[in-house]
Design an enzyme around this catalytic site. Structure first.
Site, PDB file in Angstrom:
ATOM      1  N   GLY A   1       0.848  -1.189   0.000  1.00 26.31           N
ATOM      2  CA  GLY A   1       0.000   0.000   0.000  1.00 26.31           C
ATOM      3  C   GLY A   1       0.881   1.235   0.000  1.00 26.31           C
ATOM      4  O   GLY A   1       1.041   1.919  -1.008  1.00 26.31           O
TER       5      GLY A   1
ATOM      6  N   CYS B   1      -8.512  22.790  16.540  1.00 30.01           N
ATOM      7  CA  CYS B   1      -8.604  23.204  17.931  1.00 30.01           C
ATOM      8  C   CYS B   1      -8.070  22.117  18.837  1.00 30.01           C
ATOM      9  O   CYS B   1      -8.839  21.434  19.514  1.00 30.01           O
ATOM     10  CB  CYS B   1     -10.062  23.484  18.253  1.00 30.01           C
ATOM     11  SG  CYS B   1     -10.226  25.108  18.873  1.00 30.01           S
TER      12      CYS B   1
END
Ligand code: LLP
Length: 457
Positions: free
Chosen positions: A308, A378
């Protein structure tokens, strides 16, 4: 000022893209700015905005070809490299790997559907997963896609399905070979304590159970030992262990004709990484399977592997725009970019390291400027680089992060309702969209406000 050599000046290995930090078409234009696939990165951002995922077609194709060529060179029997689509799943990627003759490994109905839409032939797709749903199993069987049986639950459902359809089903089984390798513990899967696959000590039982079914035909075995691996020994050992499993299965009259060794070859994210080449990796596995087959007088099974990361990671880069600076005297200077953990969750998840440069001044990292590159989410941990040397830079400059083709887009999220970046394919000076940029309004598509709340407002 300390003289440092830029990784962009290193010689590029064209035969094994996983040994480079940058895509193989990376160049510096006459104006000193960064280009990939013959496209000026600055121009691409002007047109397509940032953050931006970019994939380089030549690097992708070279990686696929390296696996094919090496298998043809070192393995006398039939072989098939299978792209592990979890690394980067899209209709485009499915189409590209298929055009290079690779198969594809999928782990969900979504990945299966993507592969089929991308034109991967059904018989070249394998379906993995440690907790497949009934619907997923039925989808695979209906589409003649081979299921890799991971546990008893898979086995029972496939047996029932084959009986109710009154149809023979070819299956593969996944087992844990008990091999330890040095990689992050979250991406280590071959040791005994793993959620994936049958324990090797349970296989004789399983072989007997499969033999007792009316319609299940065991044709293949699979094992995957982990990801981002730099050692060759674990895969050498794996080849031998798998041949022994084929011999055990023979005692139960199973004729195993497919041997799938999984993926795992590492890539060079930073200058200190030195992974083996694709050729070396394939040679190691092939040699060990060939030797064990010869020793035991066994016909060569079809050899499959499932890369992959080493197919798609080096082909990919992510471009960010620099926004805010915050200098904390004597401590550090934060430089914030317009993406972060939503488009690349790997640093916060695995403490992964990357390499990067400024798009307008790629060769100059000879400054004493150390920056911390923070994302815009955040979360204090949303940091892409804890410390990086970059030339003097300012708000509005672009940063290119290398090696982001694998497990970035595919693991991305909409945390903080941040839309996913667009993805482009570059080749010979042309750029084409392969994934449209999300808009904030796209993210509202699945929200539902129950009627009684609408009335209240
Ligand atoms: N085959 C199986 C059954 C796998 O589970 C995997 C990866 C592969 C093949 C492909 O392995 P590769 O060639 O890419 O190393 N999210 C993590 C990586 C997780 C790998 C999961 N399985 C990361 O970002 O590093």
């Amino acid at each position: 000022m300390e003289e440092k050599k830029s990784f962009l000046k290193e010689k590029i290995d064209l035969k094994s893209p996983n040994k480079n930090i940058v895509p193989i078409t990376t160049s510096i234009e006459n104006d000193g700015k960064l280009a990939i696939g013959g496209c000026s990165i600055q121009e691409l951002v002007k047109k397509y905005d940032s953050p931006l995922y970019i994939l380089d077609e030549k690097t992708l194709r070279e990686s696929c070809r390296a696996y094919k060529k090496a298998l043809e060179k070192y393995y006398p029997g039939k072989s098939l490299p299978i792209y592990a689509s979890k690394a980067n799943s899209s209709i485009f990627m499915s189409n590209l790997v298929s055009s290079e003759g690779l198969g594809l490994d999928a782990v969900s109905e979504g990945e299966l559907l993507t592969a089929l839409k991308g034109g991967v032939p059904n018989e070249k797709i394998v379906f993995h997963g440690n907790n497949k749903s009934d619907k997923e199993i039925e989808f695979a069987v209906r589409n003649n896609i081979k299921v890799i049986v991971d546990n008893d639950y898979d086995f029972e459902r496939l047996e029932n399905l084959s009986n109710s359809l009154n149809r023979d089903l070819e299956i593969m089984i996944r087992f844990t070979p008990g091999i330890e390798c040095h990689t992050h513990e979250y991406i280590r899967t071959g040791s005994f304590d793993s959620k994936f696959g049958f324990g090797i000590e349970y296989l004789n039982n399983l072989f007997a159970n499969i033999r007792d079914t009316k319609h299940l035909k065991l044709t293949g075995i699979h094992a995957h030992i982990g990801s981002q691996i730099f050692e060759l020994d674990p895969h050498h050992d794996l080849g031998e262990i798998m041949v022994n499993v084929i011999l055990d299965a023979k005692k139960f009259d199973h004729n195993i004709v497919e041997l799938n060794v999984g993926g795992g070859l590492g890539i060079k994210y930073t200058e200190s990484d030195d992974p083996p080449s694709i050729d070396e990796w394939v040679k190691t596995i092939s040699d060990s399977v060939v030797k064990a087959c010869k020793k035991n007088n066994l016909d060569f099974p079809t050899l499959m592997c499932e890369p992959g990361r080493s197919i798609v990671s080096t082909a990919g880069v992510t471009i960010y725009k620099i926004g805010a600076f915050k200098e904390i005297p004597g401590i550090r200077t934060y430089l914030s970019v317009d993406g972060g953990m939503s488009d690349n969750p790997r640093p916060i998840t695995y403490q992964s390291n990357y390499s990067a440069c400024l798009v307008n001044n790629p060769l100059n990292n000879n400054s004493d400027n150390k920056y911390t590159i923070a994302g815009k989410h955040c979360e204090s941990g949303d940091v892409l680089f804890k410390e990086i040397d970059l030339a003097e830079c300012k708000t509005g400059d672009l940063i290119c992060v290398f090696g982001t083709g694998a497990y970035n887009n595919s693991m991305s999220s909409n945390y903080n309702r941040i839309p996913r970046p667009a993805a482009l394919l570059v080749c010979d000076g042309d750029a084409e969209i392969i994934q449209k940029r999300e808009n904030p309004s796209d993210l509202l598509k699945y929200d539902v406000l129950p009627d009684r709340f609408i009335k209240q407002n």
